[in-house]
Design a protein around this motif. Structure first.
Motif, mmCIF file in Angstrom:
data_model
loop_
_atom_site.group_PDB
_atom_site.id
_atom_site.type_symbol
_atom_site.label_atom_id
_atom_site.label_comp_id
_atom_site.label_asym_id
_atom_site.label_seq_id
_atom_site.Cartn_x
_atom_site.Cartn_y
_atom_site.Cartn_z
ATOM 1 N N LYS A 140 0.811 -1.223 0.000
ATOM 2 C CA LYS A 140 0.000 0.000 0.000
ATOM 3 C C LYS A 140 0.841 1.269 0.000
ATOM 4 O O LYS A 140 0.399 2.309 -0.498
ATOM 5 N N ASP A 141 2.047 1.191 0.543
ATOM 6 C CA ASP A 141 2.932 2.359 0.538
ATOM 7 C C ASP A 141 4.037 2.230 -0.509
ATOM 8 O O ASP A 141 5.019 2.974 -0.479
ATOM 9 N N VAL A 143 1.978 1.432 -6.661
ATOM 10 C CA VAL A 143 0.627 1.921 -6.376
ATOM 11 C C VAL A 143 0.605 3.443 -6.340
ATOM 12 O O VAL A 143 -0.301 4.082 -6.886
ATOM 13 N N THR A 186 -8.489 -2.997 -1.749
ATOM 14 C CA THR A 186 -7.615 -3.812 -0.914
ATOM 15 C C THR A 186 -7.376 -5.147 -1.616
ATOM 16 O O THR A 186 -8.085 -5.511 -2.565
ATOM 17 N N HIS A 216 -1.595 -5.382 0.639
ATOM 18 C CA HIS A 216 -1.428 -4.869 -0.720
ATOM 19 C C HIS A 216 -2.657 -4.055 -1.127
ATOM 20 O O HIS A 216 -3.759 -4.282 -0.620
ATOM 21 N N ARG A 217 -2.442 -3.149 -2.034
ATOM 22 C CA ARG A 217 -3.521 -2.353 -2.609
ATOM 23 C C ARG A 217 -3.453 -2.481 -4.123
ATOM 24 O O ARG A 217 -2.391 -2.762 -4.691
#
Length: 379
Positions: A97-98, A102, A120, A137-138
């Protein structure tokens, strides 16, 4: 007698070159395309049945308007030719996600107000059951992504060029070209030609034809694999989008099932394998296969086919020094233009690049958004 004088000559009739020949012929330009191999062929970067199309552009937000123009032109080419070229599946860019992937994907769609969703890993798996990415994870989902039938694109471009009077000669290798005051002389292993304009779209061989790009292009070997999953319906185009994912095993990209059995994917290498385009290992190896199988073993639900290989293929990816492809006219010879160094993500732009190159020939410049791809300050 063989015609030897043209308004424009295009060197290399793969993806980019075929689009240039087609677009020039459609504009009424007397154009000759020269290809050293077959049309299409498996020695470059425009084969393997499918190539990703996406509006999400983590490479740079300025790529998005060019992709949008390409999307419009793909649909126009389909209508003109009566041939299906672009299959819409949606596209996914997923990672921590960071993570950088992404963040860059989000920046590109937000800067250009492109429709998208941020999911998500659980939400992604609920919508597309084949995905089983790590918790945390995104995924950036964009509904207009899909895949292009790459060999069919080249064939269609060449067929349409013929319809408009263009000439294409395969199995004719360019030995050299020389600028004249207001044109060029091109020598091949079969003939000598004269033209007012020259367009170079020679892929991994572009540096051999362009002095300004010598030492700024790097041909690299990449491998693709097709695996047959236990539940193939989950990998069909209506249930499985094209994807690019960052997972602990590396960066992978892939496709739903299409022309042949199995779903297809590849891996961006940690260490690049620079090759001589005239002498390289074009047959995939067992080591290639083992490396690629790391993805389905850990990140797709159920049995994704890691022990059922349907096929493998290699291609050449030609990277640029800074990751952005080169698209411009020669600094000394404005009647010479080129497109090179697409770094593995260029095929989606083929239809737009045809317009840019045709603009260079017929107008001297283009209004399409290519500032990041021009030569100034980069070599």
């Amino acid at each position: 007698m063989t015609q030897t004088s043209y308004d424009a000559i295009v060197i290399g009739v793969g993806g980019m070159g075929s689009a240039a020949v087609y677009t020039l012929a459609k504009r009424g330009v007397d154009v000759l395309g020269l290809e050293q191999y077959d049309i299409p062929h498996t020695r470059g970067s425009s084969h393997g049945e499918t190539r990703i199309f996406r509006l999400t552009q983590p490479e740079h937000p300025s790529y998005v308007p060019l992709a949008q123009h390409a999307h419009k032109r793909w649909r126009e080419l389909e209508a003109e030719s009566g041939t299906d070229l672009l299959t819409t599946t949606g596209s996914v860019h997923a990672g921590p996600k960071d993570g950088e992937l992404v963040a860059a994907a989000l920046e590109s769609v937000r800067a250009n107000e492109v429709d998208h969703e941020l999911l998500t890993s659980t939400e992604l798996g609920e919508r597309f059951p084949a995905f089983e990415l790590p918790e945390g994870h995104r995924a950036v989902y964009q509904p207009d992504g899909g895949f292009l039938s790459c060999e069919r694109v080249i064939t269609t471009n060449v067929n349409q060029a013929h319809e408009h009077g263009g000439v294409v000669r395969a199995r004719e290798r360019v030995r050299s070209w020389e600028p004249r005051e207001s044109g060029v002389t091109v020598r091949t292993d079969r003939n000598t030609y004269e033209a007012d304009h020259l367009v170079i779209t020679a892929g991994a061989w572009a540096a051999n034809q362009l002095d300004v790009l010598q030492n700024h292009l790097s041909p690299q070997r990449r491998v693709m694999i097709w695996l047959q999953p236990e539940e193939p319906a989950n990998f069909s185009p209506d249930r499985f989008p094209v994807f690019s994912v960052d997972v602990p095993e590396g960066n992978f990209y892939g496709f739903p099932t299409a022309e042949r059995p199995g779903f297809k994917f590849g891996r961006s290498p940690d260490v690049t394998e620079v090759v001589d385009p005239n002498d390289w290992q074009d047959e995939p190896t067992i080591q290639d296969e083992h490396l690629l199988r790391q993805l389905p073993d850990g990140h797709f639900a159920g049995d994704a086919g890691s022990d059922r290989t349907m096929g493998m293929a290699t291609c050449l990816v030609t990277t640029s020094t800074d990751g952005h492809f080169y698209l411009d006219t020669h600094p000394e010879y404005p009647h010479v233009s080129f497109a090179a160094g697409f770094t593995g993500h260029g095929f989606k732009f083929v239809s737009a690049i045809g317009d840019v190159l045709a603009d260079f020939v017929t107008e001297g410049d283009t209004e399409l958004p290519i500032d990041v791809h021009r030569l100034d300050g980069r070599v």
